[in-house]
Design a protein around this motif. Structure first.
Motif, PDB file in Angstrom:
ATOM      1  N   ARG A  79       0.831  -1.219   0.000  1.00  0.00           N
ATOM      2  CA  ARG A  79       0.000   0.000   0.000  1.00  0.00           C
ATOM      3  C   ARG A  79       0.855   1.254   0.000  1.00  0.00           C
ATOM      4  O   ARG A  79       0.506   2.241  -0.626  1.00  0.00           O
ATOM      5  CB  ARG A  79      -0.969  -0.005   1.191  1.00  0.00           C
ATOM      6  CG  ARG A  79      -2.343  -0.428   0.744  1.00  0.00           C
ATOM      7  CD  ARG A  79      -3.519  -0.114   1.617  1.00  0.00           C
ATOM      8  NE  ARG A  79      -3.382   0.899   2.601  1.00  0.00           N
ATOM      9  CZ  ARG A  79      -3.578   0.725   3.908  1.00  0.00           C
ATOM     10  NH1 ARG A  79      -3.902  -0.452   4.378  1.00  0.00           N
ATOM     11  NH2 ARG A  79      -3.475   1.720   4.747  1.00  0.00           N
ATOM     12  N   LEU A 134      -1.036  -3.935 -10.008  1.00  0.00           N
ATOM     13  CA  LEU A 134      -1.513  -5.298  -9.774  1.00  0.00           C
ATOM     14  C   LEU A 134      -0.576  -6.060  -8.832  1.00  0.00           C
ATOM     15  O   LEU A 134      -1.040  -6.746  -7.917  1.00  0.00           O
ATOM     16  CB  LEU A 134      -1.665  -6.047 -11.099  1.00  0.00           C
ATOM     17  CG  LEU A 134      -2.188  -7.479 -10.997  1.00  0.00           C
ATOM     18  CD1 LEU A 134      -3.575  -7.530 -10.371  1.00  0.00           C
ATOM     19  CD2 LEU A 134      -2.196  -8.133 -12.377  1.00  0.00           C
ATOM     20  N   ILE A 137      -1.149  -4.690  -5.316  1.00  0.00           N
ATOM     21  CA  ILE A 137      -2.449  -5.082  -4.764  1.00  0.00           C
ATOM     22  C   ILE A 137      -2.459  -6.565  -4.420  1.00  0.00           C
ATOM     23  O   ILE A 137      -2.939  -6.965  -3.356  1.00  0.00           O
ATOM     24  CB  ILE A 137      -3.586  -4.714  -5.742  1.00  0.00           C
ATOM     25  CG1 ILE A 137      -3.711  -3.189  -5.828  1.00  0.00           C
ATOM     26  CG2 ILE A 137      -4.900  -5.347  -5.321  1.00  0.00           C
ATOM     27  CD1 ILE A 137      -4.508  -2.693  -7.014  1.00  0.00           C
ATOM     28  N   THR A 138      -1.921  -7.382  -5.293  1.00  0.00           N
ATOM     29  CA  THR A 138      -1.864  -8.826  -5.032  1.00  0.00           C
ATOM     30  C   THR A 138      -1.072  -9.104  -3.759  1.00  0.00           C
ATOM     31  O   THR A 138      -1.506  -9.895  -2.903  1.00  0.00           O
ATOM     32  CB  THR A 138      -1.249  -9.562  -6.239  1.00  0.00           C
ATOM     33  OG1 THR A 138      -2.058  -9.301  -7.394  1.00  0.00           O
ATOM     34  CG2 THR A 138      -1.176 -11.057  -6.006  1.00  0.00           C
ATOM     35  N   GLN A 141      -3.131  -7.871  -0.785  1.00  0.00           N
ATOM     36  CA  GLN A 141      -4.224  -8.788  -0.454  1.00  0.00           C
ATOM     37  C   GLN A 141      -3.679 -10.023   0.255  1.00  0.00           C
ATOM     38  O   GLN A 141      -4.307 -10.547   1.173  1.00  0.00           O
ATOM     39  CB  GLN A 141      -5.013  -9.164  -1.713  1.00  0.00           C
ATOM     40  CG  GLN A 141      -5.885  -8.029  -2.218  1.00  0.00           C
ATOM     41  CD  GLN A 141      -6.665  -8.376  -3.477  1.00  0.00           C
ATOM     42  OE1 GLN A 141      -6.266  -9.224  -4.270  1.00  0.00           O
ATOM     43  NE2 GLN A 141      -7.788  -7.690  -3.664  1.00  0.00           N
ATOM     44  N   VAL A 146      -4.519  -4.857   1.923  1.00  0.00           N
ATOM     45  CA  VAL A 146      -5.398  -4.377   0.857  1.00  0.00           C
ATOM     46  C   VAL A 146      -6.662  -5.230   0.866  1.00  0.00           C
ATOM     47  O   VAL A 146      -6.602  -6.461   1.015  1.00  0.00           O
ATOM     48  CB  VAL A 146      -4.707  -4.447  -0.530  1.00  0.00           C
ATOM     49  CG1 VAL A 146      -5.675  -4.099  -1.658  1.00  0.00           C
ATOM     50  CG2 VAL A 146      -3.499  -3.512  -0.577  1.00  0.00           C
ATOM     51  N   ARG A 148      -9.924  -7.402   0.013  1.00  0.00           N
ATOM     52  CA  ARG A 148     -10.190  -8.492  -0.928  1.00  0.00           C
ATOM     53  C   ARG A 148     -11.619  -8.406  -1.462  1.00  0.00           C
ATOM     54  O   ARG A 148     -12.074  -9.322  -2.150  1.00  0.00           O
ATOM     55  CB  ARG A 148      -9.980  -9.837  -0.245  1.00  0.00           C
ATOM     56  CG  ARG A 148      -8.550 -10.117   0.091  1.00  0.00           C
ATOM     57  CD  ARG A 148      -8.445 -11.440   0.838  1.00  0.00           C
ATOM     58  NE  ARG A 148      -7.076 -11.693   1.199  1.00  0.00           N
ATOM     59  CZ  ARG A 148      -6.441 -12.817   0.932  1.00  0.00           C
ATOM     60  NH1 ARG A 148      -7.054 -13.796   0.321  1.00  0.00           N
ATOM     61  NH2 ARG A 148      -5.195 -12.972   1.301  1.00  0.00           N
ATOM     62  N   ALA A 152      -8.044  -8.188  -7.494  1.00  0.00           N
ATOM     63  CA  ALA A 152      -6.828  -7.379  -7.663  1.00  0.00           C
ATOM     64  C   ALA A 152      -6.785  -6.713  -9.039  1.00  0.00           C
ATOM     65  O   ALA A 152      -6.431  -5.536  -9.152  1.00  0.00           O
ATOM     66  CB  ALA A 152      -5.595  -8.246  -7.442  1.00  0.00           C
ATOM     67  N   ALA A 156      -6.509  -2.724  -9.802  1.00  0.00           N
ATOM     68  CA  ALA A 156      -5.374  -2.192 -10.573  1.00  0.00           C
ATOM     69  C   ALA A 156      -5.861  -1.333 -11.734  1.00  0.00           C
ATOM     70  O   ALA A 156      -5.319  -0.247 -11.989  1.00  0.00           O
ATOM     71  CB  ALA A 156      -4.503  -3.337 -11.079  1.00  0.00           C
ATOM     72  N   LEU A 190      -8.732   0.964  -1.317  1.00  0.00           N
ATOM     73  CA  LEU A 190      -7.842  -0.193  -1.142  1.00  0.00           C
ATOM     74  C   LEU A 190      -7.955  -0.804   0.260  1.00  0.00           C
ATOM     75  O   LEU A 190      -7.751  -1.989   0.429  1.00  0.00           O
ATOM     76  CB  LEU A 190      -6.385   0.207  -1.398  1.00  0.00           C
ATOM     77  CG  LEU A 190      -6.032   0.632  -2.803  1.00  0.00           C
ATOM     78  CD1 LEU A 190      -4.555   1.010  -2.883  1.00  0.00           C
ATOM     79  CD2 LEU A 190      -6.363  -0.456  -3.817  1.00  0.00           C
TER      80      LEU A 190
END
Length: 192
Positions: A79, A134, A137-138, A141, A146, A148, A152, A156, A190
């Motif tokens: 993040r 991406l 974020i992946t 998560q 971040v 869920r 993702a 993105a 997010l």
């Protein structure tokens, strides 16, 4: 035997990039480039080909700066990496007295619809930015930082859209509250 170049290549390319970035491809004349660089048209063309070749080198140079921000961002937690990237964009947008915006976005609007080569270069650059988002974020998560709630890939794409919107708004309405508001909302999303 070819003569060695008699100019500071970095300074010259920065000047050429600034000229195209400020005025766009079509509006930039050879005279503009020679005035901006102090180099004759013949020397510019001998070194880089035609105006199109100069623009390609300039755009590539601009894209290197984007990739450098991504590399720095990737050293941070997920993040924070995204927040860092947007912080850099906000700083550039709000401190750009010429309101040049983003050379990538400007090129997307001016050249991509009509030029397949530049469309691919621009699309690839935008894909690289989306993939940075991406990856962040992946990872976020996976570590729980971040949300869920949304996939993702969808998040993105949303961040890429916010980025493009901020860069376009910065040209016409470079208002701190407007630009920061868009980014803050995206970053809040997010967290879920």
């Amino acid at each position: 035997m070819a003569r060695p170049r008699e100019f500071d290549e970095d300074a010259l390319l920065d000047a050429v990039m600034h000229c195209f970035w400020s005025q766009g491809y079509e509006a930039t004349s050879v005279k503009d480039l020679t005035c901006e660089t102090g180099i004759t048209a013949a020397s510019l063309y001998n070194a880089y080909g035609d105006k199109r070749g100069l623009f390609r080198v300039s755009l590539d140079r601009y894209l290197v700066h984007i990739m450098e921000r991504i590399k720095i961002g990737e050293t941070l937690p997920p993040r924070e990496a995204i927040a860092y990237f947007f912080e850099q964009i906000l700083n550039r947008s709000l401190n750009d007295r010429e309101h040049k915006g983003c050379m990538l976005v400007n090129s997307a609007l001016e050249l991509a619809p009509h030029d397949p080569e530049f469309r691919k270069v621009i699309a690839d650059a935008l894909k690289n930015i989306e993939m940075f988002f991406l990856r962040c974020i992946t990872a976020g998560q996976a570590d729980g930082t971040v949300t869920r709630v949304l996939p993702a890939a969808q998040l993105a794409r949303h961040l890429l859209s916010v980025l493009m919107g901020v860069r376009v708004l910065a040209r016409a309405r470079p208002e701190k509250a407007l630009l920061e508001g868009a980014v803050t909302t995206a970053l809040t999303l997010l967290r879920g």
